[in-house]
Scaffold this active site. Structure first.
Site, short mmCIF file in Angstrom:
data_model
loop_
_atom_site.label_atom_id
_atom_site.label_comp_id
_atom_site.label_asym_id
_atom_site.label_seq_id
_atom_site.Cartn_x
_atom_site.Cartn_y
_atom_site.Cartn_z
N GLY A 11 0.82 -1.21 0.00
CA GLY A 11 0.00 0.00 0.00
C GLY A 11 0.85 1.26 0.00
CG PHE A 12 0.18 6.15 0.56
CD1 PHE A 12 1.26 6.75 -0.08
CD2 PHE A 12 -0.52 6.88 1.52
CE1 PHE A 12 1.65 8.05 0.24
CE2 PHE A 12 -0.14 8.19 1.83
CZ PHE A 12 0.95 8.76 1.21
CG ASP A 32 -0.95 -5.57 0.30
OD1 ASP A 32 -2.11 -5.78 -0.12
OD2 ASP A 32 -0.56 -4.46 0.70
N GLY A 37 -3.87 -2.47 -2.21
CA GLY A 37 -2.44 -2.25 -2.50
C GLY A 37 -2.09 -2.76 -3.89
CG ASP A 57 -7.30 -11.98 3.91
OD1 ASP A 57 -7.07 -11.29 4.93
OD2 ASP A 57 -8.45 -12.16 3.46
CE LYS A 106 0.92 -15.56 23.80
NZ LYS A 106 0.20 -16.63 23.08
CB ALA A 115 -1.22 1.50 10.85
CE1 TYR A 146 -8.86 2.75 8.29
CE2 TYR A 146 -9.28 4.95 9.13
CZ TYR A 146 -8.41 4.00 8.66
OH TYR A 146 -7.07 4.31 8.55
CE LYS A 150 -6.62 1.22 10.76
NZ LYS A 150 -5.40 0.41 10.52
#
Ligand code: UDP
Length: 313
Positions: A11-12, A32, A37, A57, A106, A115, A146, A150
């Site tokens: 991705g970016f 990815d 991406g 995935d 772990k 992120a 989203y 997160k």
């Protein structure tokens, strides 16, 4: 030399992090599923010693041979258009994907960085946003997939730290721009650049008085690398505190591109935050970090990239 796994590595941000880690002499594995991406972001790294790409995935069990020192969990659709089109994948990668990546950290005794995002603050009632602010998020709105993924990812990360002693860190990323953003990802910078380069009207949502604070990608990546090799466990905002309205941003993009496009106003998307500006006191104190690239300079680098993309398409 560290061995680093980057999920969302095509991705970016993931691909820029791969460059930064390779540049510092580390070994990099980019993982990815190529949902948003593209391997074209990594084309220049293929074949280099110490670089590997794995298509996988991360919502499924992750197997990596050998040791890992750092895991950067960056896999996720990340633009409002992407997560509106991919709501379930967005929730799954933030929840199941974070769980799998933490399990791997772990197992390998690796430093883990999630992120996270300024979206955990939602439509903020405190301005600018310090990490101590708990946010104002609508869990069932279109952006909730989203934001809540997160927020869950942060909770899971702290749980692995507290319950299993995993060496975790949380970066809350504010609006970032630069080469390798997708022209059609719907975010404001690619939208304006694409419109400038093809002579279309600039689409400003709402009246353009909502604010954002834009960080150039190289600054962001430097902050994340510092966090990755620190021992900080609590969230750290990384972003550029220079705040402006979207209308001012449109005018800045017009100036840099020299385009003569008109500005047209479209409906403001539901739950679009009215203001956003990072308080970077913690990043300054803990990491000695602050952004260095001026908006004008960052926009010029980004324009050069988008010129190539528009001509190629
Ligand atoms: N925006 C806009 N025109 C566009 C795309 C976005 O005016 O073509 C606005 C959007 O409503 C938001 C801001 O620009 O207020 C930043 O949007 P983006 O999708 O880049 O990210 P966000 O900060 O909302 O996550």
């Amino acid at each position: 030399m560290a061995r680093v796994l980057i999920t969302g590595g095509a991705g970016f941000l993931g691909s820029h992090l791969a460059d930064a880690m390779m540049g510092r002499g580390h070994e990099v594995i980019c993982m990815d599923n190529l949902l948003t991406g593209s391997t074209s972001n990594l084309g220049h790294l293929f074949g280099k010693p110490g670089f590997q790409f794995v298509k996988h995935d991360v919502t499924n069990f992750i197997h990596i041979d050998g040791p890992l020192d750092v895991i950067l969990h960056f896999a996720s659709p990340a633009s409002p258009i992407d997560y509106l089109q991919l709501p379930i994948q967005t929730l799954k990668v933030g929840s199941l994907g974070t769980h799998k990546a933490l399990g791997l950290a772990k197992e390998k005794n690796a430093r883990f960085i999630i992120a996270s995002t300024s979206e955990v603050y939602g439509d903020p009632l405190i301005h600018p946003q310090p990490e101590s602010y708990w946010g104002n998020v609508n869990p069932i709105g279109p952006r909730g997939v989203y934001d809540e993924a997160k927020r869950f990812a942060e909770a899971m990360t702290m749980a692995y730290h507290r319950a299993h002693g995993v060496n975790t860190g949380i970066v809350r990323i504010f609006n970032t721009y630069g080469p390798r953003m997708r022209l059609n990802d719907g975010r404001v910078l690619p939208a304006f650049m694409g419109q400038a380069l093809t002579g279309q009207d600039f689409t400003v949502f709402g009246d353009g008085s909502q604010t954002r604070s834009f960080c150039y990608v190289s600054d962001l990546v430097e902050g994340i690398c510092r966090l990755a090799f620190s021992n900080e466990h609590f969230p750290v905002n990384i972003g550029n505190p220079r705040e402006m309205t979207i209308l001012e941003f449109a005018e800045e993009v017009l100036r840099v591109t020299g385009a003569k496009c008109k500005i047209v106003f479209k409906d403001l998307p539901e739950d679009d935050p009215k203001v956003r500006q990072p308080d970077i006191t913690r990043a300054r104190a803990l990491l000695g970090w602050e952004p260095k690239v001026a908006l004008r300079e960052g926009l010029e680098h980004t324009l050069a990239y988008f010129r190539g993309r528009v001509t190629a398409s």
